[in-house]
Scaffold this motif. Structure first.
Motif, PDB file in Angstrom:
ATOM      1  N   MET A  83      -3.490 -21.467 -18.273  1.00 25.46           N
ATOM      2  CA  MET A  83      -2.356 -22.337 -17.963  1.00 25.46           C
ATOM      3  C   MET A  83      -2.473 -22.865 -16.528  1.00 25.46           C
ATOM      4  N   PRO A  84      -2.383 -24.186 -16.347  1.00 22.99           N
ATOM      5  CA  PRO A  84      -2.361 -24.710 -14.976  1.00 22.99           C
ATOM      6  C   PRO A  84      -1.013 -24.424 -14.299  1.00 22.99           C
ATOM      7  N   GLN A  85      -1.060 -24.092 -13.035  1.00 19.77           N
ATOM      8  CA  GLN A  85       0.184 -23.849 -12.292  1.00 19.77           C
ATOM      9  C   GLN A  85       1.121 -25.043 -12.398  1.00 19.77           C
ATOM     10  N   ASP A  86       0.579 -26.226 -12.463  1.00 23.75           N
ATOM     11  CA  ASP A  86       1.410 -27.440 -12.518  1.00 23.75           C
ATOM     12  C   ASP A  86       2.393 -27.433 -13.686  1.00 23.75           C
ATOM     13  N   GLU A 113       0.196 -15.519  -9.435  1.00 19.37           N
ATOM     14  CA  GLU A 113      -0.016 -14.364  -8.575  1.00 19.37           C
ATOM     15  C   GLU A 113      -1.496 -14.044  -8.465  1.00 19.37           C
ATOM     16  N   ILE A 114      -1.824 -13.290  -7.424  1.00 22.45           N
ATOM     17  CA  ILE A 114      -3.192 -12.804  -7.273  1.00 22.45           C
ATOM     18  C   ILE A 114      -3.262 -11.451  -7.971  1.00 22.45           C
ATOM     19  N   ASP A 115      -4.187 -11.340  -8.925  1.00 18.10           N
ATOM     20  CA  ASP A 115      -4.359 -10.108  -9.698  1.00 18.10           C
ATOM     21  C   ASP A 115      -5.598  -9.374  -9.211  1.00 18.10           C
ATOM     22  N   HIS A 116      -5.454  -8.051  -9.059  1.00 12.60           N
ATOM     23  CA  HIS A 116      -6.627  -7.208  -8.827  1.00 12.60           C
ATOM     24  C   HIS A 116      -7.233  -6.899 -10.200  1.00 12.60           C
ATOM     25  N   CYS A 152      -8.345 -12.316  -8.940  1.00 13.28           N
ATOM     26  CA  CYS A 152      -8.307 -13.536  -9.742  1.00 13.28           C
ATOM     27  C   CYS A 152      -6.896 -14.100  -9.699  1.00 13.28           C
ATOM     28  N   LEU A 153      -6.788 -15.340 -10.115  1.00 11.59           N
ATOM     29  CA  LEU A 153      -5.486 -15.998 -10.190  1.00 11.59           C
ATOM     30  C   LEU A 153      -4.926 -15.775 -11.595  1.00 11.59           C
ATOM     31  N   ALA A 154      -3.689 -15.322 -11.665  1.00  9.81           N
ATOM     32  CA  ALA A 154      -3.069 -15.061 -12.967  1.00  9.81           C
ATOM     33  C   ALA A 154      -1.649 -15.610 -12.967  1.00  9.81           C
ATOM     34  N   CYS A 155      -1.263 -16.171 -14.099  1.00 12.89           N
ATOM     35  CA  CYS A 155       0.133 -16.594 -14.219  1.00 12.89           C
ATOM     36  C   CYS A 155       1.007 -15.343 -14.227  1.00 12.89           C
TER      37      CYS A 155
END
Ligand code: ZN
Length: 139
Positions: free
Chosen positions: A24-27, A34-37, A53-56
Motif C-alpha cells: 500500500m502506498p502511504q499516499d 511505521e518503521i518495522d524491525h 523496513c517500511l510498514a503500514c
C-alpha cells in the motif's frame, strides 16, 4: 532505539513510500506508516538499514514482535516474509484486490498480518477502480 532522520529517510526512499508487506502506498492510507524491525528489538534485531523496513500501520500492528506464524495451508510453522532477504514477487501476487501466495512464508505473512480482511480488500478494490493500485512492478 531512536531511528535517526537520515536512516528514516533512507528507509522511506528504499521502500518508495510503500508498505513493504502489502505494497500500500502511504499516499492512499490516512495512517502514517511505521518503521518495522524485521527481526524485533526484543530478539536483538539491530536498528540499522539491513533490519528495518517500511510498514503500514495495519501490517506492523499485526506483525508485532513475530518472525514466524502458521501457514494456513499446511498448519505448519513458517517464517514470515522478510523484506530484506526475500523478493516480494517471488512470494506474492495480486489476484485483483486479494493478495495470494504459493509459499509458506507468504501465506503465513498474509494470515498473520491480516492483509486480506474485508475492509483492506475493499480499500484496494476502490484503488483498483481508480487505477492507482497495485503500484507498478519493480524488478
Ligand atoms: Zn501493509
Amino acid at each position: 532505539m531512536t531511528i535517526s532522520v537520515a536512516l528514516r529517510r533512507a528507509i522511506w526512499q528504499r521502500a518508495e513510500n510503500r508498505c513493504e508487506y502489502c505494497q500500500m502506498p502511504q499516499d492512499f492510507d490516512p495512517v502514517t506508516f511505521e518503521i518495522d524491525h524485521v527481526i524485533p528489538e526484543k530478539m536483538n534485531g539491530a536498528t540499522e538499514l539491513q533490519n528495518l523496513c517500511l510498514a503500514c500501520f495495519k501490517c506492523n500492528n499485526h506483525k508485532g514482535p513475530n518472525i514466524a506464524a502458521i501457514d494456513p495451508k499446511t498448519s505448519e510453522k513458517a517464517f514470515l516474509f522478510d523484506p530484506r532477504s526475500h523478493n516480494w514477487f517471488e512470494h506474492f501476487r495480486w489476484d485483483g484486490p486479494i493478495l495470494r501466495s504459493e509459499t509458506p512464508e507468504g501465506r503465513a505473512t498474509i494470515e498473520l498480518l491480516q492483509v486480506n480482511v474485508g475492509h483492506r480488500v475493499a480499500h484496494r478494490r476502490q484503488l483498483i477502480v481508480e487505477g492507482v493500485f497495485p503500484p507498478g512492478n519493480r524488478a
